[in-house]
Scaffold this motif. Structure first.
Motif, mmCIF file in Angstrom:
data_model
loop_
_atom_site.group_PDB
_atom_site.id
_atom_site.type_symbol
_atom_site.label_atom_id
_atom_site.label_comp_id
_atom_site.label_asym_id
_atom_site.label_seq_id
_atom_site.Cartn_x
_atom_site.Cartn_y
_atom_site.Cartn_z
ATOM 1 N N ARG A 1 -53.416 -14.375 -33.961
ATOM 2 C CA ARG A 1 -51.958 -14.642 -33.856
ATOM 3 C C ARG A 1 -51.976 -16.194 -33.063
ATOM 4 O O ARG A 1 -52.706 -16.530 -31.939
ATOM 5 C CB ARG A 1 -51.505 -13.805 -32.958
ATOM 6 C CG ARG A 1 -49.887 -13.917 -32.721
ATOM 7 C CD ARG A 1 -49.097 -12.697 -32.159
ATOM 8 N NE ARG A 1 -49.587 -13.012 -30.745
ATOM 9 C CZ ARG A 1 -49.020 -12.161 -30.054
ATOM 10 N NH1 ARG A 1 -48.090 -11.130 -30.357
ATOM 11 N NH2 ARG A 1 -49.284 -12.046 -28.627
ATOM 12 N N GLU A 2 -50.974 -17.093 -33.458
ATOM 13 C CA GLU A 2 -50.807 -18.336 -32.956
ATOM 14 C C GLU A 2 -50.520 -18.316 -31.441
ATOM 15 O O GLU A 2 -49.211 -17.589 -31.310
ATOM 16 C CB GLU A 2 -50.065 -19.269 -33.580
ATOM 17 C CG GLU A 2 -50.975 -19.836 -34.889
ATOM 18 C CD GLU A 2 -49.783 -20.524 -35.847
ATOM 19 O OE1 GLU A 2 -50.509 -21.432 -36.240
ATOM 20 O OE2 GLU A 2 -48.736 -20.535 -36.017
ATOM 21 N N GLU A 3 -50.903 -18.901 -30.500
ATOM 22 C CA GLU A 3 -50.572 -18.839 -29.123
ATOM 23 C C GLU A 3 -50.309 -20.113 -28.194
ATOM 24 O O GLU A 3 -49.201 -20.275 -27.776
ATOM 25 C CB GLU A 3 -51.462 -17.929 -28.161
ATOM 26 C CG GLU A 3 -51.734 -16.457 -28.685
ATOM 27 C CD GLU A 3 -50.512 -15.582 -28.599
ATOM 28 O OE1 GLU A 3 -50.757 -14.362 -28.880
ATOM 29 O OE2 GLU A 3 -49.529 -15.898 -28.265
ATOM 30 N N GLN A 4 -51.119 -20.991 -28.416
ATOM 31 C CA GLN A 4 -51.104 -22.215 -27.753
ATOM 32 C C GLN A 4 -50.172 -23.323 -28.183
ATOM 33 O O GLN A 4 -50.079 -23.392 -29.401
ATOM 34 C CB GLN A 4 -52.624 -22.641 -27.610
ATOM 35 C CG GLN A 4 -53.457 -21.907 -26.944
ATOM 36 C CD GLN A 4 -53.224 -21.651 -25.390
ATOM 37 O OE1 GLN A 4 -52.907 -22.464 -24.586
ATOM 38 N NE2 GLN A 4 -53.638 -20.385 -25.004
ATOM 39 N N LEU A 5 -49.645 -24.000 -27.323
ATOM 40 C CA LEU A 5 -48.906 -25.317 -27.644
ATOM 41 C C LEU A 5 -49.991 -26.587 -27.559
ATOM 42 O O LEU A 5 -50.369 -26.736 -26.721
ATOM 43 C CB LEU A 5 -47.484 -25.496 -26.920
ATOM 44 C CG LEU A 5 -46.577 -24.437 -26.926
ATOM 45 C CD1 LEU A 5 -45.103 -24.940 -26.132
ATOM 46 C CD2 LEU A 5 -45.973 -24.361 -28.342
ATOM 47 N N VAL A 6 -49.984 -27.249 -28.781
ATOM 48 C CA VAL A 6 -50.984 -28.272 -28.776
ATOM 49 C C VAL A 6 -50.095 -29.553 -29.103
ATOM 50 O O VAL A 6 -49.005 -29.794 -29.639
ATOM 51 C CB VAL A 6 -52.157 -28.269 -29.568
ATOM 52 C CG1 VAL A 6 -53.075 -27.017 -29.516
ATOM 53 C CG2 VAL A 6 -51.468 -27.903 -31.082
#
Length: 580
Positions: free
Chosen positions: A396-401
């Motif tokens: 699952r996508e979590e981080q803001l890049v």
């Protein structure tokens, strides 16, 4: 999440279960050292729903009038966690009649029967801490008319959970979960006979957590206003419990409360709710004001940032602006790409909002709520100012890049009001454009003028912009400026489509205008609110256009209708040469 992290999480859960079962064999507590008093606030309406068998948790409604709370079909893990934390005891206690008490007693002792031996999903340190606080706070309510066998089972379970917490609190995540675990341990150590030895170690651990998690601005790493309120409430409860037991909270503990209180006042809208950023909601009705009153702290934040937010406040109008980069690292789990977004509230009525956190409505809504278009700010080329990145395909996508890193801001006085100026570099890498925003609120709070500037700041940025223009066959870079409206604000185009009237249920009428650089329209939007079964339909004002030059400026204004000519600046003032 890596394979190592996954293994660590499974191992931690296994150790929690082992420790819980060992704690369940203890027989430590026999009664209270003092008579507990409830400090939590529940909702009468939710309590009545529970009595009627309507279980509304984590965005799911389970209607089972003749089913015990532990026998219903649980829709997901978040729903189960809310059950196991027992915060719903606050709602039953708010009702307080015999039917509500019968439900509370039945469900507590049923929990002891099912899970009291250290089994089930509720044996994590944060949930155990939350549960202990509620059981102890509402003990008089729960024990009324109960026999000695029930009383013995109740105290035995309290003691077992306290021992579990004393051994496992350090394995919960830093931040709010650990604050919950340690506050629960302090509560239990002070209230239960034979548990006093756990108070001092828990206080020292709480001091360490305060020093590490509460910064000099009175903020926490997640920058979630509602989470900050929860931390503040827990610290206040712990301090009060220590004083009631003739103990003095440490200076570190008290200074953390002193730092957080003025920050919460900065994040408080005129209607008493919190600004909705980075996964946080408005907070339960009255919770913020009650927590601030109980803390006894009446200081206010000095001009500048509070947990990365700026505030403009005048008359009955409040404006809260996200004026910092999004959280990073482990604190970015619920971070939003909302830099330079704002919310505006007039009196008791929210006007401009962000869509909010969609976490309770599923993963798609969760991701939607985190994106820049879900906030009242500028979006360039339909891209967020920070992307959702994933550590590994399939997780699952979590981080803001690629998030903004440079966010300069300045607060000052304008000729007839208060001014915020800020910018961010979230679109420099992709388009060479810096977004700069100026907001000016009049001293009477009846009007606000805004200016959004898309500009290339140096030669490298101009080259990047030129490449984007070439790729678009010189058609320009599309942008949109969204102003999401609260569902109870009714918007309609008027003056031939040149302005938008915003009617509030209080009878106020606000007018939105712009300088014709961009096109104006009113679109559908959603308001994502915790505790509801589905998103609420609402509207958004949208200014759209195309950036063709190294600098594009869009001016707009909001004012109360009968003050329009006074509150709004002249939008046709002499143009500056933005290309120099």
């Amino acid at each position: 999440m890596s394979d190592t992290d996954n293994f660590t999480a499974r191992w931690t859960r296994l150790m929690h279960r082992v420790s819980a079962r060992r704690s369940a064999r203890a027989h430590p507590a026999t009664g209270f050292t003092t008579t507990p008093e409830p400090r939590t606030i529940g909702l009468f309406a939710r309590g009545k729903q529970l009595v009627a068998g309507n279980f509304l948790f984590a965005g799911h409604l389970v209607s089972a009038p003749k089913t015990a709370i532990w026998d219903i079909d649980v829709p997901d893990d978040v729903f189960a966690q809310e059950l196991q934390g027992f915060a719903w005891l606050d709602d039953l206690a708010a009702v307080g009649d015999m039917a509500a008490r019968d439900r509370a007693q039945e469900w507590v002792w049923h929990w002891i029967e099912l899970y009291g031996r250290g089994t089930g999903p509720g044996w994590t340190p944060d949930l155990t801490g939350r549960r202990l606080i509620r059981w102890i706070s509402h003990a008089i309510f729960l024990l009324r008319a109960q026999g000695s066998d029930q009383s013995d089972a109740f105290f035995q379970s309290l003691g077992q959970q306290t021992i579990f917490l004393s051994k496992r609190w350090h394995k919960t995540a830093p931040g709010l979960p650990r604050f919950e675990a340690l506050t629960g341990l302090i509560y239990a150590g002070l209230a239960l006979e034979g548990m006093e030895q756990h108070v001092e170690p828990a206080c020292k651990a709480l001091d360490k957590e305060c020093a590490q998690q509460v910064d000099e601005q009175g903020g926490i790493p997640t920058r979630n206003p509602e989470e900050l309120l929860e931390v503040f409430t827990l610290l206040t409860w712990a301090a009060t419990a220590l004083r009631d037991a003739d103990r003095t909270p440490s200076d570190i503990h008290l200074r953390a409360i002193e730092r957080i209180a003025p920050t919460l006042r900065t994040l408080r809208h005129a209607d008493g709710s919190l600004a909705r950023f980075h996964g946080g909601g408005r907070g339960m009705e009255g919770r913020l004001d009650h927590a601030l009153a109980e803390s006894g702290n009446k200081t206010r934040q000095a001009d500048g940032l509070a947990m990365g937010y700026a505030r403009l406040s005048a008359g009955r109008t409040s404006v809260v602006i996200d004026a910092s980069p999004p959280p990073t690292g482990v604190s970015a789990l619920n971070a939003h790409a909302s830099t330079l977004a704002f919310e505006l509230t007039s009196g008791r009525r929210p006007v401009i909002v962000n869509c909010g956190s969609g976490a309770s409505f599923g993963e798609d809504w969760r991701r939607f709520g985190r994106a820049t278009p879900s906030h009242s700010t500028v979006t360039i080329d339909e891209l967020s100012s920070a992307r959702l990145g994933q550590e590994r395909k399939g997780w699952r996508e979590e981080q803001l890049v690629d998030a903004p890193t440079d966010v300069p801001i300045q607060m000052s006085n304008a000729s007839d009001g208060l001014r915020f100026e800020g910018g961010h570099d979230g679109y420099v890498r992709t388009h060479g454009l810096t977004h700069a925003r100026t907001l000016e609120l009049t001293f009477d709070g009846r009007g606000m003028v805004g200016e959004d500037l898309l500009i290339t700041m140096d030669d490298a940025a101009k080259r990047r912009f030129d490449r984007v223009m070439d790729e678009s066959a010189l058609q320009g870079v599309p942008y949109e400026i969204a102003f999401h409206l609260h569902p109870e604000a009714d918007a309609s185009l008027d003056m031939g489509g040149a302005a938008v009237s915003i009617a509030l249920k209080s009878g106020e009428l606000w007018v939105f205008r712009h300088d014709d650089v961009a096109k104006l329209r009113v679109d559908a939007s959603v308001f994502l609110e915790k505790g509801r079964l589905k998103p609420r339909a609402t509207k958004q004002i949208v200014l759209s256009g195309v950036a063709m030059e190294y600098a594009t400026r869009i001016r707009w204004s909001l004012s109360k209708a009968h003050e329009t000519n006074v509150a709004i600046r002249d939008l046709n003032r002499d143009e500056l040469d933005l290309n120099t």
